[in-house]
Design a protein around this motif. Structure first.
Motif, PDB file in Angstrom:
ATOM      1  N   TYR A   1       0.828  -1.207   0.000  1.00 35.20           N
ATOM      2  CA  TYR A   1       0.000   0.000   0.000  1.00 35.20           C
ATOM      3  C   TYR A   1       0.863   1.257   0.000  1.00 35.20           C
ATOM      4  CZ  TYR A   1      -2.493   3.834   2.261  1.00 35.20           C
ATOM      5  OH  TYR A   1      -2.985   5.073   2.582  1.00 35.20           O
ATOM      6  N   HIS A   2       1.863   1.311   0.856  1.00 34.98           N
ATOM      7  CA  HIS A   2       2.729   2.489   0.901  1.00 34.98           C
ATOM      8  C   HIS A   2       3.398   2.739  -0.450  1.00 34.98           C
ATOM      9  CE1 HIS A   2       3.191   2.165   5.568  1.00 34.98           C
ATOM     10  NE2 HIS A   2       2.088   2.790   5.200  1.00 34.98           N
ATOM     11  N   LEU A   3       3.912   1.679  -1.054  1.00 34.81           N
ATOM     12  CA  LEU A   3       4.567   1.839  -2.355  1.00 34.81           C
ATOM     13  C   LEU A   3       3.576   2.322  -3.405  1.00 34.81           C
ATOM     14  CD1 LEU A   3       6.962   1.592  -4.232  1.00 34.81           C
ATOM     15  CD2 LEU A   3       6.498  -0.867  -4.431  1.00 34.81           C
ATOM     16  N   GLY A   4       2.358   1.762  -3.402  1.00 34.90           N
ATOM     17  CA  GLY A   4       1.358   2.185  -4.384  1.00 34.90           C
ATOM     18  C   GLY A   4       0.990   3.649  -4.246  1.00 34.90           C
ATOM     19  N   VAL A   5       0.866   4.128  -3.008  1.00 31.67           N
ATOM     20  CA  VAL A   5       0.516   5.538  -2.789  1.00 31.67           C
ATOM     21  C   VAL A   5       1.648   6.446  -3.260  1.00 31.67           C
ATOM     22  CG1 VAL A   5       0.065   7.273  -1.019  1.00 31.67           C
ATOM     23  CG2 VAL A   5      -1.093   5.059  -0.909  1.00 31.67           C
ATOM     24  N   ILE A   6       2.879   6.056  -2.975  1.00 32.20           N
ATOM     25  CA  ILE A   6       4.018   6.872  -3.406  1.00 32.20           C
ATOM     26  C   ILE A   6       4.096   6.920  -4.928  1.00 32.20           C
ATOM     27  CG2 ILE A   6       6.535   7.044  -3.374  1.00 32.20           C
ATOM     28  CD1 ILE A   6       6.463   5.779  -0.571  1.00 32.20           C
ATOM     29  N   GLU A   7       3.918   5.778  -5.575  1.00 34.69           N
ATOM     30  CA  GLU A   7       3.965   5.750  -7.042  1.00 34.69           C
ATOM     31  C   GLU A   7       2.820   6.579  -7.624  1.00 34.69           C
ATOM     32  OE1 GLU A   7       5.963   1.344  -7.775  1.00 34.69           O
ATOM     33  OE2 GLU A   7       3.830   1.523  -7.315  1.00 34.69           O
ATOM     34  N   ARG A   8       1.656   6.526  -7.040  1.00 34.13           N
ATOM     35  CA  ARG A   8       0.536   7.350  -7.513  1.00 34.13           C
ATOM     36  C   ARG A   8       0.871   8.821  -7.398  1.00 34.13           C
ATOM     37  NH1 ARG A   8      -3.933   9.321  -4.359  1.00 34.13           N
ATOM     38  NH2 ARG A   8      -5.721   9.872  -5.661  1.00 34.13           N
ATOM     39  N   GLU A   9       1.514   9.195  -6.296  1.00 35.10           N
ATOM     40  CA  GLU A   9       1.889  10.596  -6.109  1.00 35.10           C
ATOM     41  C   GLU A   9       2.871  11.058  -7.170  1.00 35.10           C
ATOM     42  OE1 GLU A   9       1.772  14.297  -4.428  1.00 35.10           O
ATOM     43  OE2 GLU A   9       0.543  12.553  -3.931  1.00 35.10           O
ATOM     44  N   LEU A  10       3.742  10.164  -7.633  1.00 30.80           N
ATOM     45  CA  LEU A  10       4.760  10.517  -8.634  1.00 30.80           C
ATOM     46  C   LEU A  10       4.277  10.317 -10.060  1.00 30.80           C
ATOM     47  CD1 LEU A  10       7.878   8.977  -6.845  1.00 30.80           C
ATOM     48  CD2 LEU A  10       7.243  11.392  -6.996  1.00 30.80           C
ATOM     49  N   GLY A  11       3.007   9.970 -10.231  1.00 32.25           N
ATOM     50  CA  GLY A  11       2.460   9.824 -11.570  1.00 32.25           C
ATOM     51  C   GLY A  11       2.753   8.496 -12.222  1.00 32.25           C
ATOM     52  N   GLU A  12       3.239   7.522 -11.484  1.00 36.82           N
ATOM     53  CA  GLU A  12       3.480   6.177 -12.029  1.00 36.82           C
ATOM     54  C   GLU A  12       2.220   5.347 -11.779  1.00 36.82           C
ATOM     55  OE1 GLU A  12       7.133   4.427 -10.701  1.00 36.82           O
ATOM     56  OE2 GLU A  12       8.263   6.278 -10.948  1.00 36.82           O
ATOM     57  N   TYR A  13       1.200   5.592 -12.586  1.00 34.98           N
ATOM     58  CA  TYR A  13      -0.120   5.068 -12.297  1.00 34.98           C
ATOM     59  C   TYR A  13      -0.231   3.569 -12.515  1.00 34.98           C
ATOM     60  CZ  TYR A  13      -1.070  10.041 -12.391  1.00 34.98           C
ATOM     61  OH  TYR A  13      -1.026  11.388 -12.163  1.00 34.98           O
ATOM     62  N   GLY A  14       0.470   3.034 -13.495  1.00 35.93           N
ATOM     63  CA  GLY A  14       0.419   1.587 -13.715  1.00 35.93           C
ATOM     64  C   GLY A  14       0.974   0.814 -12.517  1.00 35.93           C
ATOM     65  N   PRO A  15       2.221   1.064 -12.109  1.00 37.44           N
ATOM     66  CA  PRO A  15       2.739   0.400 -10.910  1.00 37.44           C
ATOM     67  C   PRO A  15       1.917   0.698  -9.665  1.00 37.44           C
ATOM     68  CG  PRO A  15       4.533   1.370 -12.178  1.00 37.44           C
ATOM     69  CD  PRO A  15       3.251   1.863 -12.791  1.00 37.44           C
ATOM     70  N   ALA A  16       1.401   1.928  -9.559  1.00 39.68           N
ATOM     71  CA  ALA A  16       0.596   2.274  -8.388  1.00 39.68           C
ATOM     72  C   ALA A  16      -0.648   1.401  -8.309  1.00 39.68           C
ATOM     73  CB  ALA A  16       0.205   3.745  -8.434  1.00 39.68           C
ATOM     74  N   ARG A  17      -1.349   1.255  -9.446  1.00 43.34           N
ATOM     75  CA  ARG A  17      -2.545   0.427  -9.465  1.00 43.34           C
ATOM     76  C   ARG A  17      -2.192  -1.021  -9.110  1.00 43.34           C
ATOM     77  NH1 ARG A  17      -3.685   1.560 -14.118  1.00 43.34           N
ATOM     78  NH2 ARG A  17      -5.250   3.199 -13.804  1.00 43.34           N
TER      79      ARG A  17
END
Length: 609
Positions: free
Chosen positions: A470-486
């Protein structure tokens, strides 16, 4: 107040329950033998005093008439019967050879010593009796180094299982007394092992490693040093050394302890099926209540991490039925009850857990459960209690920086959390938990690009932890890496849909905001981030972008360490065979691409990441 046994100590003889070798004859002074309870052959103690025969008087002075033949034969028959009865009674009353009728039932001190020599936990009542026995002995024998070492090790175990950090100071004093009576260089390595265990309990893993490796260099065949080394290596994040130490421990000490240690290693590296197989075998083979309860608790933890709260609750309940002193299982069942949407029962279980075993992590979980139920006053009370526990731990020399940073990062003190976790990194504490906490703290402080490296490193260990994903997904979403975030948000909820009463709903909200991936392959698909009042929401994109720009000039970190060799499973029984090769691959292939893109912090960083 010193812990005193509930009865008189049954053995004043110093033993070596915490030593590196098999139980042997103690080297301490001999115990005086108990007074003899036998009697001299002078008759029954209630018989009257012996008096000389008085001369016969009157009719009694006349000699009796000679008996007839019939009377003589009758008397002979009665005498034979009486003799047979007396002989049979003697055979029943006195066993052959004067041996005892059966083995004596071990008392609490002996049971605690037997558990220690087997590498298993003793029940709290037996541990209390052992402490009281050793306290009384060393009071009259202050130069007995083995007994001081045993007392120090028992204090460490009591402090760990009761969450009473005051016992760590007593343990240190006892172990120093042992070394003063007999230095470690002269063979008192059991005191060094005790100091390593004490350092682990205080979360000083580097000191524990030094003490443990000193003993291992002198006595590589001493099995008792390997459990403390395993804990130290895991705290430092050295998976290779932890694997080797676990394998060596399995060679030297087969049975339930080795099975449990190997299951814990597999669990930490994400090999769930193998961990479950060995944990079940350990539970099947365990016999002593405390050992059985520990094995059942491990099964409960594995079920919880798989997102199976019903199974977790059943295992935690079984552990508590087996040994009511298994207080850690009370917090486990509270966690499971919360996931099953039984909040009243969960709160009651948490309250009981923190009353009997006030661990900071459990108090934090209770506070967050109150917060999720919008019981803000109760939540503030628990957060205040957490602050008191952290202060007490610090005063006792116990480093609870990890729990303190987790709380600070989500409650408006992100910079404090960063400082705490940088301090852990400077101490070479590089476990997955530290990497995750540091990455999340940096993200919450507005430095998501820097935090991304540590969050990825936490998952690169292979551990299946929903919170880390979850933490990694939120960080990736914040940086615009939506595929890895999802992908990582889905992984978190797939691993354990109810991993946290606050973070799990936030993960669902973040995943819903991302929406479904665009058809026809990867594209921009940028969702519109929606701010949230939750403490688990991301910081502002503006702050994160500024932090990303400032961090882009840093050198590219080294890649994360590769997976370690899997040790063979202990050979306690046929079913504990080596894990199947089909399950040896690193889990979650969805992580590999993301991990390779950003790498991990340099392995040789010593002061700051």
């Amino acid at each position: 107040m010193d812990v005193m046994p509930p009865q008189d100590p049954e053995s004043r003889q110093p033993s070596e329950p915490f030593g590196p070798t098999e139980p042997s004859v103690p080297s301490g002074p001999a115990v005086p033998s108990e007074p003899s309870t036998s009697f001299e052959p002078s008759g029954h103690p209630l018989d009257p005093p012996h008096q000389p025969h008085a001369p016969a008087e009157g009719a009694t002075a006349l000699p009796p008439p000679a008996p007839t033949l019939r009377t003589t034969l009758r008397r002979a028959a009665l005498g034979a019967v009486a003799a047979g009865v007396l002989v049979a009674g003697a055979l029943v009353a006195v066993p052959d050879g004067g041996r005892d009728a059966g083995p004596r039932t071990p008392g609490p001190v002996e049971r605690a010593e037997a558990a220690a020599t087997a590498g298993s936990p003793a029940s709290l009542s037996d541990l209390t009796a052992l402490i009281g026995d050793r306290q009384k002995w060393v009071k009259s024998h202050p130069a007995d180094a083995p007994s001081w070492a045993a007392l120090g090790a028992a204090y460490v175990e009591w402090g760990r299982r009761s969450a009473d950090t005051a016992y760590y100071g007593r343990a240190e004093d006892a172990l120093k007394r042992s070394l003063a009576a007999e230095p470690g260089e002269r063979g008192n390595t059991r005191a060094w092992v005790g100091l390593a265990a004490l350092a682990n309990a205080r979360h000083d893993f580097l000191a524990a490693k030094r003490w443990g490796e000193t003993v291992k260099a002198r006595q590589p065949g001493a099995w008792s040093v390997y459990p403390v080394l395993i804990d130290a290596y895991e705290g430092l994040g050295d998976r290779t050394a932890a694997t080797a130490a676990t394998e060596k421990f399995g060679e030297l000490r087969k049975g339930v302890p080795a099975l449990g240690r190997t299951a814990d290693l597999y669990r930490g590296q994400g090999w769930r099926e193998d961990a479950l197989a060995l944990a079940r075998e350990a539970a099947d083979l365990a016999t002593a209540p405390a050992e059985k309860a520990g094995a059942l608790h491990r099964l409960g933890e594995l079920a919880w991490e798989r997102g199976e709260p019903e199974e977790a609750l059943a295992q935690f309940d079984a552990a508590l039925r087996t040994d009511p002193g298994s207080h850690a299982s009370q917090a486990g069942r509270a966690r499971a009850l919360a996931a099953l949407e039984r909040p009243d029962e969960a709160l009651a279980a948490y309250q009981k857990a923190v009353a009997t075993l006030p661990r900071p992590q459990d108090v934090l979980e209770l506070a967050e459960l109150y917060e999720s139920l919008e019981l803000d006053g109760d939540a503030r009370t628990q957060y205040a209690k957490l602050a008191d526990l952290l202060a007490s731990a610090q005063a006792a020399g116990v480093d609870e920086s990890l729990v303190a940073a987790r709380h600070a990062a989500d409650h408006g003190e992100a910079e404090k959390a960063v400082e705490l976790m940088r301090g852990q990194w400077a101490k070479r504490h590089r476990s997955a938990a530290v990497c995750d906490a540091l990455g999340w703290a940096l993200h919450r402080a507005g430095r998501s690009q820097e935090g991304l490296r540590y969050a990825r490193r936490a998952l690169d260990t292979g551990v299946r932890n929903a919170s880390y994903a979850y933490h990694l997904g939120v960080i990736e979403r914040e940086l615009g890496e939506y595929g890895p975030a999802r992908r990582h948000l889905e992984e978190a909820l797939r691993t354990n849909p109810d991993f946290s009463p606050l973070a799990a709903p936030a993960a669902r909200e973040a995943l819903d905001a991302l929406g479904e991936p665009a058809p026809g392959g990867p594209g921009d698909g940028s969702p519109s981030p929606s701010p949230s009042s939750s403490p688990y929401a991301s910081p502002s994109p503006v702050a994160s972008a500024a932090a990303s720009a400032s961090a882009s000039a840093e050198a590219r970190p080294e890649p994360s360490p590769s997976g370690t060799r899997r040790p063979p499973a202990p050979t306690a029984s046929v079913s504990a065979a080596a894990p199947a090769a089909g399950r040896a691959a690193a889990p979650a292939g969805s992580r590999t691409a993301a991990s390779g893109a950003a790498g991990a912090p340099a392995a040789n960083a010593s002061t700051s990441p």
